[in-house]
Write a protein that holds these residues in place. Sequence first.
Motif, short mmCIF file in Angstrom:
data_model
loop_
_atom_site.label_atom_id
_atom_site.label_comp_id
_atom_site.label_asym_id
_atom_site.label_seq_id
_atom_site.Cartn_x
_atom_site.Cartn_y
_atom_site.Cartn_z
N UNK A 32 8.60 12.39 0.93
CA UNK A 32 8.24 11.49 2.03
C UNK A 32 9.30 11.48 3.13
N UNK A 47 0.83 -1.21 0.00
CA UNK A 47 0.00 0.00 0.00
C UNK A 47 0.86 1.26 0.00
N UNK A 48 2.00 1.20 0.68
CA UNK A 48 2.90 2.37 0.70
C UNK A 48 3.44 2.66 -0.69
N UNK A 49 3.79 1.59 -1.39
CA UNK A 49 4.33 1.77 -2.74
C UNK A 49 3.25 2.32 -3.68
N UNK A 71 9.67 5.35 -0.29
CA UNK A 71 9.36 3.93 -0.43
C UNK A 71 10.27 3.28 -1.46
N UNK A 105 0.68 4.18 -2.87
CA UNK A 105 0.46 5.59 -2.56
C UNK A 105 1.62 6.45 -3.07
N UNK A 106 2.81 5.92 -2.91
CA UNK A 106 3.99 6.66 -3.37
C UNK A 106 3.88 6.95 -4.87
N UNK A 107 3.55 5.91 -5.64
CA UNK A 107 3.44 6.09 -7.10
C UNK A 107 2.30 7.05 -7.44
N UNK A 108 1.19 6.92 -6.74
CA UNK A 108 0.06 7.82 -7.04
C UNK A 108 0.41 9.25 -6.66
N UNK A 109 1.17 9.42 -5.61
CA UNK A 109 1.57 10.78 -5.24
C UNK A 109 2.55 11.36 -6.26
N UNK A 110 3.03 10.47 -7.17
CA UNK A 110 3.88 10.93 -8.27
C UNK A 110 3.08 10.96 -9.56
N UNK A 111 1.77 11.12 -9.43
CA UNK A 111 0.87 11.40 -10.56
C UNK A 111 0.46 10.19 -11.38
N UNK A 112 0.88 8.97 -10.98
CA UNK A 112 0.41 7.80 -11.71
C UNK A 112 -0.99 7.45 -11.23
N UNK A 117 -3.51 10.62 1.08
CA UNK A 117 -3.48 9.24 1.56
C UNK A 117 -4.85 8.86 2.11
N UNK A 147 -3.34 11.10 -7.23
CA UNK A 147 -2.74 11.39 -8.53
C UNK A 147 -3.24 12.72 -9.10
N UNK A 191 -1.37 15.41 -7.36
CA UNK A 191 -0.01 15.52 -7.91
C UNK A 191 -0.04 16.27 -9.23
#
Lengths: 445, 256
Positions: free
Chosen positions: B87, A383-385, B91, A387-394, B53, B76, B79
Amino acid sequence: MSIPQPSYQGIFQRLQQHLPGAGIAWMSQMRDSALATLQQQGFPDTRMEAWKYTDLRSLGRHLFTPTTANREISTAQLEPWLFDQEPMHRLVFVDGRFAPQLSPLHALSGGVTLTSLAAALERHPAELEHRLGRTLDTQRPGFNAMNTAFLQDGAYLKLERQTVLDLPVHLLFISSGQTEHMATLRNVIMAAPGSAVTVIESWVALGDATCLSNTITEIMLEDNASLEHYKVVQEGDSATHIGDTSVYQQADSRFTSHSITLGGRLVRNDLDVCLDGHGAECALNGLTLTRGRQHVDNHTRIDHQQSHASSREYYKGILDDRSRTVFSGRIKVHPGAQKTTAQQNNHSLLLSADAEADARPQFEIYADDVQCTHGCTVGELDADALFYLRSRALDRESARNLLVYAFAADVLERMQQQPVRHYLEQQLARHLSGATARLQSAAWH
Amino acid sequence: MNTLLRIKNLHVSVEGKAILHGIDLSINAGEVHAIMGPNGSGKSTFAQVLAGREQFEVLQGSIHYAGENLLTLSPEKRARAGIFLAFQYPVEIPGVSNVYLLKTALNAIRKQRGEAELDAMDFLERVKQHTAMMQMDEELLYRSVNAGFSGGEKKRNEILQLLMLEPRLAILDETDSGLDIDALQVVANGVNSLRDDTRAFLLVTHYQRLLDYIRPDFVHVLAAGRLVKSGGPELALELEQRGYSWLKEAAVAATP
Ligand SMILES: Nc1ncnc2c1ncn2[C@@H]1O[C@H](COP(=O)(O)OP(=O)(O)O)[C@@H](O)[C@H]1O
Ligand SMILES: [Mg+2]
């Protein structure tokens, strides 16, 4: 300990005369005794330790029959299963029967024999008499017997000393979609000292008939021989594939296996490697993508008989829907097999709460100076990964697909054959876009 | 004033546990705000809520970003609208190359802005320039995202992404933690290079140290889920000297 099943006696009597080697006394004898074993042993049930998680009762409801008729298939129909435009030696089998018109062989150098097994039985029966069935595991009596009794054909590949076959050998086994059909194949690969070859087995289907592939590949690697072996299973949605790859390795030989299962209702891949020489090495890689109600059982066994040998196993599975996978990894280090190194890794990614992955590592170690490691995980997408990718616009789907793809890709990265790897990357991408489409349609309803 | 972010009475819980108890904060374009506070006070929760989140549940209150209701937007979409979170714990993503992620992220954001995809040459030139600025080994671009990176490399990598993506609102969650003084300077240079009057920064930090390099316009103290004090840069110095305990007591006293 076997499941109820119909008698194969009648079919056997009817077909006996039409099967390869019918005129060879030892072959007929072998078939007769195999049939007796099949009738007596039947298919294993789940009380047998090696079959604990794989219920074969559905097989007992059908009487599978090998065909004696040739199904016409055009070269164009093969297209989806071929790898780029790379030249390869190719042997095609349709419903278990060799199809020479679909099997262009490039010129073979001296020291290489590559034919159908039926042809080899005709031409060099003596060579096969003491070879056939020698490496087989006794854990699967019923299926071995069935394979021997009904053996239709297969590939025969023999390399003389120091022979290196530059072009890979592609063995393409096609199921044409006949209901209750049984394809019974046996491949024999013999590599003399110092020889090297790549063999790719593809098991594919044109339809989704309820049918059975019963396959055995026997591999013998003498001193310093090397084989990269691929097995890609893409059987139809209702098909059962019961396959065994038995490998016998002598000193300093190298065996790499890539076992990829994408299709088939019920698939069992046995892989048995006997390391019977100093310095022999094997690397067994596996990737399984399952969905719907697929059941895939990878059953591996490695016997370290001699010292200084190494084995590495790396199996991954991605499970969706209500699918199920089993990984068994038995590693036995025999007394005296000092300086053995054995690594086993098995990781499963569950994309659905209804999917189930079972892992059964089994180490039996009877030597003291050995290095054995083992790692096993079963988990969901991180789940962290995500969210990380989505926070990078994916977007969610791209992020999810990227993570799944990455999880699988590191198995494919171990392949030496770029065309095969590329083909599988495309299959993987297609599998993922299918998953995306299903998710989206679920969201709309 | 051009208000970029307006937060009103924000209450947030995670797994049924209330973490933030009514945050009010407005950030204008061009400003740098620092949020300081003891461990466990809710700083990362706050930062992650801004980035979208879903695990964190907004119980009450509102967040508006550039006049839009942020709470209805997926991570997304945020972003793509120009919000970036560096972060606290970047990650690791085995199998996804750093450069692939940068490119995919950048193109998704450019598409949103109505800009064409960067061609491969321009992209590479820009990545290399920023990688040099962050004093990162170019080899890290071709490795899996953060996988096996040292703590410092991970933090630099976050700022590399920040430089590439050029967000309007950048939230840095303890980017300074675990960095030596040289690395801290590199990170600060990166951030300062982006400072202009269209962008805003929210720096979450424990230490005054970072603020020597990135000078904030405002400093806020978050304690036990509340902003208990706000001031100018001098507040950070005061915290450095007096610690948080005097403010914590105030926060506890304010809890109903
Ligand atoms: N995913 C979570 N599940 C449960 N509790 C959490 C979770 N994330 C944070 N918390 C709790 O919320 C509180 C605030 O945490 P955090 O926002 O990480 O604080 P800070 O960043 O200020 O150190 C802590 O008590 C922490 O244990
Ligand atoms: Mg934190």
